[in-house]
Design an enzyme around this catalytic site. Structure first.
Site, short mmCIF file in Angstrom:
data_model
loop_
_atom_site.label_atom_id
_atom_site.label_comp_id
_atom_site.label_asym_id
_atom_site.label_seq_id
_atom_site.Cartn_x
_atom_site.Cartn_y
_atom_site.Cartn_z
N CYS A 1 0.85 -1.19 0.00
CA CYS A 1 0.00 0.00 0.00
C CYS A 1 0.89 1.24 0.00
O CYS A 1 2.02 1.19 0.45
CB CYS A 1 -0.86 0.06 1.25
SG CYS A 1 -1.92 -1.36 1.49
N ARG B 1 4.69 -0.35 -6.42
CA ARG B 1 4.66 -1.21 -5.24
C ARG B 1 3.54 -2.25 -5.32
O ARG B 1 3.54 -3.20 -4.56
CB ARG B 1 4.46 -0.35 -3.97
CG ARG B 1 5.57 0.67 -3.78
CD ARG B 1 5.28 1.55 -2.59
NE ARG B 1 5.35 0.79 -1.37
CZ ARG B 1 6.43 0.67 -0.62
NH1 ARG B 1 7.55 1.26 -0.99
NH2 ARG B 1 6.42 -0.03 0.48
N TRP C 1 -3.65 -2.26 -1.22
CA TRP C 1 -3.49 -3.66 -1.62
C TRP C 1 -4.30 -4.45 -0.61
O TRP C 1 -3.97 -4.48 0.57
CB TRP C 1 -2.01 -4.02 -1.57
CG TRP C 1 -1.66 -5.26 -2.32
CD1 TRP C 1 -1.39 -5.34 -3.65
CD2 TRP C 1 -1.49 -6.57 -1.79
NE1 TRP C 1 -1.08 -6.64 -3.98
CE2 TRP C 1 -1.13 -7.42 -2.87
CE3 TRP C 1 -1.62 -7.14 -0.53
CZ2 TRP C 1 -0.91 -8.78 -2.71
CZ3 TRP C 1 -1.40 -8.50 -0.37
CH2 TRP C 1 -1.04 -9.30 -1.46
N LYS D 1 12.31 -15.57 -12.16
CA LYS D 1 12.16 -14.34 -12.95
C LYS D 1 11.25 -14.59 -14.14
O LYS D 1 10.38 -13.79 -14.45
CB LYS D 1 13.55 -13.89 -13.41
CG LYS D 1 13.78 -12.44 -13.49
CD LYS D 1 14.27 -11.78 -12.22
CE LYS D 1 13.46 -12.07 -11.00
NZ LYS D 1 14.04 -11.55 -9.79
N HIS E 1 15.79 -38.41 -10.59
CA HIS E 1 14.98 -38.92 -9.49
C HIS E 1 13.51 -38.51 -9.65
O HIS E 1 12.75 -38.58 -8.69
CB HIS E 1 15.53 -38.42 -8.15
CG HIS E 1 16.92 -38.91 -7.88
ND1 HIS E 1 17.23 -40.23 -7.68
CD2 HIS E 1 18.11 -38.24 -7.85
CE1 HIS E 1 18.54 -40.36 -7.50
NE2 HIS E 1 19.09 -39.16 -7.61
C1 F6R Z 1 11.42 -11.51 -7.16
C2 F6R Z 1 11.00 -10.59 -6.14
C3 F6R Z 1 10.51 -11.15 -4.82
C4 F6R Z 1 11.31 -10.47 -3.69
C5 F6R Z 1 10.78 -10.90 -2.32
C6 F6R Z 1 11.59 -10.31 -1.19
O1 F6R Z 1 11.73 -10.87 -8.34
O2 F6R Z 1 11.04 -9.42 -6.34
O3 F6R Z 1 10.64 -12.53 -4.77
O4 F6R Z 1 12.65 -10.83 -3.85
O5 F6R Z 1 9.44 -10.51 -2.19
O6 F6R Z 1 11.59 -8.92 -1.24
P1 F6R Z 1 12.62 -8.06 -0.40
O7 F6R Z 1 13.96 -8.29 -0.98
O8 F6R Z 1 12.15 -6.65 -0.54
O9 F6R Z 1 12.55 -8.57 1.01
#
Ligand code: F6R
Length: 605
Positions: free
Chosen positions: A2, A27, A73, A484, A503
């Site tokens: 949010c 965000r 959110w 990714k 496996h």
């Molecule tokens: C993958 C991605 C998420 C963040 C995860 C942790 O591209 O962006 O998997 O890596 O939500 O976020 P942080 O690093 O902000 O704790």
């Protein structure tokens, strides 16, 4: 997740707030809203959907100030117009925007309803508006403090009272709030991205602090009203860092920014005189580093995967048992905390709730935890109190690219420092330092070969499934490559340890399912070549990501990265996989910077 923006000053609030909301879009959110004070009355607009929907709904003369605005959110209550923030009291005088979760919302709601209050939404946040309105205190900040004393839970919030437009009030407990100091105007935000256009002088609120924000300044106090002292700091990046510039997507821009970002992570931390590294922020003396018997790395998603690369480096270079674990699992399994273990919390945003909870669990049990964080002053950075800042610069795309690379580099720096006070020789220290220093240019060289990777992406774009395999640190690269790809292109991508293929997962290999094989030039090189043979024997197409030179096994496509010090192969081998995911998503026409269902920082459980 949010987002909060607030403005108080002489200008009309709406254009500033709407621009702030657009800057917070990255965000992730599902609805948006805005409220401004005008001639003693509250003007309000909110709706489910994007900020541009809200913009369309704004009346042409939506004048007034101060104002507050929000991107939501959903946690409590579905995304809808009525659940969007701001929420108001019964008289539509007080408006509240809130990030976080009010844990005792049900009890507070029941109490307010029995006193005759009619609720208009299903949210936990609405209780705040009614609660503040019900407080007998005559100043807005005192009413907010009194209301918050009744609240259990987390919040970053901003409150506007149309009848008292000389101030807005902001408060923080577990969800970030930053004040921006302008020329006879002030801003409130959950993220500096929303205010960097207007000022670079900021003040971060601490947990349990409430700020009374006027156009000409601010005061902060604890919930009990005791004044607190704040020192403004300067945001050390410009507003361009938040713009796409010449790039079509932030993800692509951030991939290209990696050479400079890695340069900043390394800056001032290489000590060629002693062939070691120096990380001042960890605040651990050599004898304390020597007492460490084990390293445990905690993070979520890509942060966890970068932690896997780091654990491998620490084990290799310092010969200390090191292990990465998803913070989301760790926090729930009543972990054993050891005195001589060094715990590392890895988080780009520094706000990930699961990682924060893991840090708190370690601390509660007396463990020692350092943060490896990108966002300066973020919750995890403060909770840890010491650690390593990545200095990667703002990462706006929801998926992480440059911060993944910088995290692996930061962990490499730590591995060298831990190694050099143990058995890592000066010769190896010197070799590794040179290897680290070469990384920015090598990454640049890989990014410059984007057209080759775009051609590789054609192999994947029509598929429904793809596999990524690797061994040891190469397995972590495979995990990140698959994550990714699925995040940005929605293609079903799974990573397997190459050794585990036979496996079980080998059953899935078919001519329609390509496998990306990550092949560092390490001790397991020949084993990876055998993996290629196993896949091709089942007529599975193979894309090899490896080093230049002859491939002793036929493959369908290949991308080579320059030779580095072998320890840093995983860092370089990951770069083409970032571009691969980007180009598959581009060809599929996906919303690359804002993949469906994902948010940049996951501040809820
Ligand atoms: C993958 C991605 C998420 C963040 C995860 C942790 O591209 O962006 O998997 O890596 O939500 O976020 P942080 O690093 O902000 O704790």
């Amino acid at each position: 997740m949010c987002g909060i923006v607030g403005y108080i000053g002489k200008r009309d609030a709406a254009p500033i707030l709407m621009e702030g909301l657009r800057r917070l879009e990255y965000r992730g959110y599902d609805s948006a809203g805005i409220a401004v004070a005008h001639m003693g009355e509250l003007r309000l607009a909110k709706c489910k959907g994007r900020v541009r929907e809200l913009e369309k709904r704004l009346p042409s003369r939506f004048k007034g100030a101060p104002g507050i605005a929000h991107t939501r959110w959903a946690t409590h209550g579905e995304p809808s117009d009525k659940n969007a923030h701001p929420h108001c009291d019964a008289t539509n005088r007080i408006a509240v925007i809130h990030n976080g979760i009010i844990e005792n919302a049900a009890a507070l709601r029941a109490r307010l309803e029995s006193a005759g209050v009619a609720f208009r939404s299903e949210t936990d946040s609405e209780v705040l508006a009614h609660l503040i309105a019900a407080m007998p205190e005559h100043s807005l900040d005192a009413a907010v403090r009194a209301a918050l004393r009744l609240v259990t839970g987390t919040y970053g919030l901003a409150v506007l009272d149309a009848a008292r437009p000389e101030a807005i009030v902001a408060a923080r407990n577990g969800s970030p709030v930053v004040l921006g100091i302008g020329e006879r105007e002030m801003f409130v935000a959950s993220d500096p991205a929303a205010l960097v256009r207007h000022t670079r002088s900021v003040v971060y609120l601490d947990d349990g602090e409430v700020a009374l924000v006027r156009a000409d300044g601010f005061e902060t106090a604890t919930l009990d009203g005791g004044p607190t002292a704040k020192t403004p700091s300067t945001i050390n990046f410009t507003s361009e860092a938040f713009d796409k510039g010449e790039y079509a997507h932030f993800m692509r821009k951030e991939i290209a920014e990696q050479p400079e970002a890695v340069g900043r992570t390394l800056s001032g931390r290489l000590e060629p005189r002693f062939q070691t590294t120096h990380l001042g922020g960890i605040e651990l003396a050599a004898h304390e580093l020597l007492d460490i018997r084990r390293v445990k790395i905690l993070g979520c998603g890509s942060a966890y995967i970068a932690g896997c690369i780091g654990a491998h480096l620490i084990e290799q270079l310092a010969r200390l048992p090191a292990h990465a674990e998803p913070a989301s699992e760790f926090r729930y399994r009543n972990p054993v905390i050891e005195r001589d273990t060094l715990y590392l919390a890895v988080s780009q945003s520094g706000e990930t709730f699961d990682t924060l909870a893991a840090v708190q669990e370690v601390k509660r049990k007396g463990g020692r935890v350092l943060g490896i964080v990108n966002v300066v002053g973020s919750t995890i950075a403060r909770e840890c109190g010491r650690g390593i800042y990545l200095h990667a610069g703002p990462e706006i795309a929801v998926v992480s690219t440059k911060t993944f690379t910088c995290t692996a580099v930061a962990l490499a720096l730590l591995a060298i420092q831990l190694g050099r006070i143990r058995d890592l020789s000066t010769a190896d220290g010197g070799r590794l330092l040179a290897g680290l220093a070469a990384l920015p240019e090598q990454i640049d060289g890989i990014v410059a070969r984007e057209p080759e990777i775009a051609r590789l992406a054609e192999q994947l774009v029509a598929c429904e499934h793809a596999y990524f395999v690797g061994r040891s640190a190469g397995y972590a690269v495979a995990m990140e490559g698959a994550l990714k790809l699925k995040e940005v292109s929605y293609l079903h991508a799974e990573a397997y340890s190459a050794a585990e293929l036979k496996h079980g997962p080998l059953a899935l290999i078919s001519p329609e399912t390509p496998t990306v094989v990550v092949i560092p030039r390490d001790d397991l090189y020949q084993k990876n070549i055998s993996t290629i043979a196993e896949i091709r024997a089942r007529r599975g197409p193979v894309v090899a990501v490896t080093h230049a030179g002859e491939m002793p096994a036929p493959v369908d496509a290949m991308f080579d990265v320059p030779a580095s010090e072998p320890e840093f192969d995983p860092i370089l081998l990951n770069i083409p996989l970032q571009l691969l995911a980007y180009h598959v998503a581009l060809k599929k026409g996906c919303d690359i910077d804002k993949p469906r269902n994902l948010a940049k920082s996951v501040t809820v459980e």
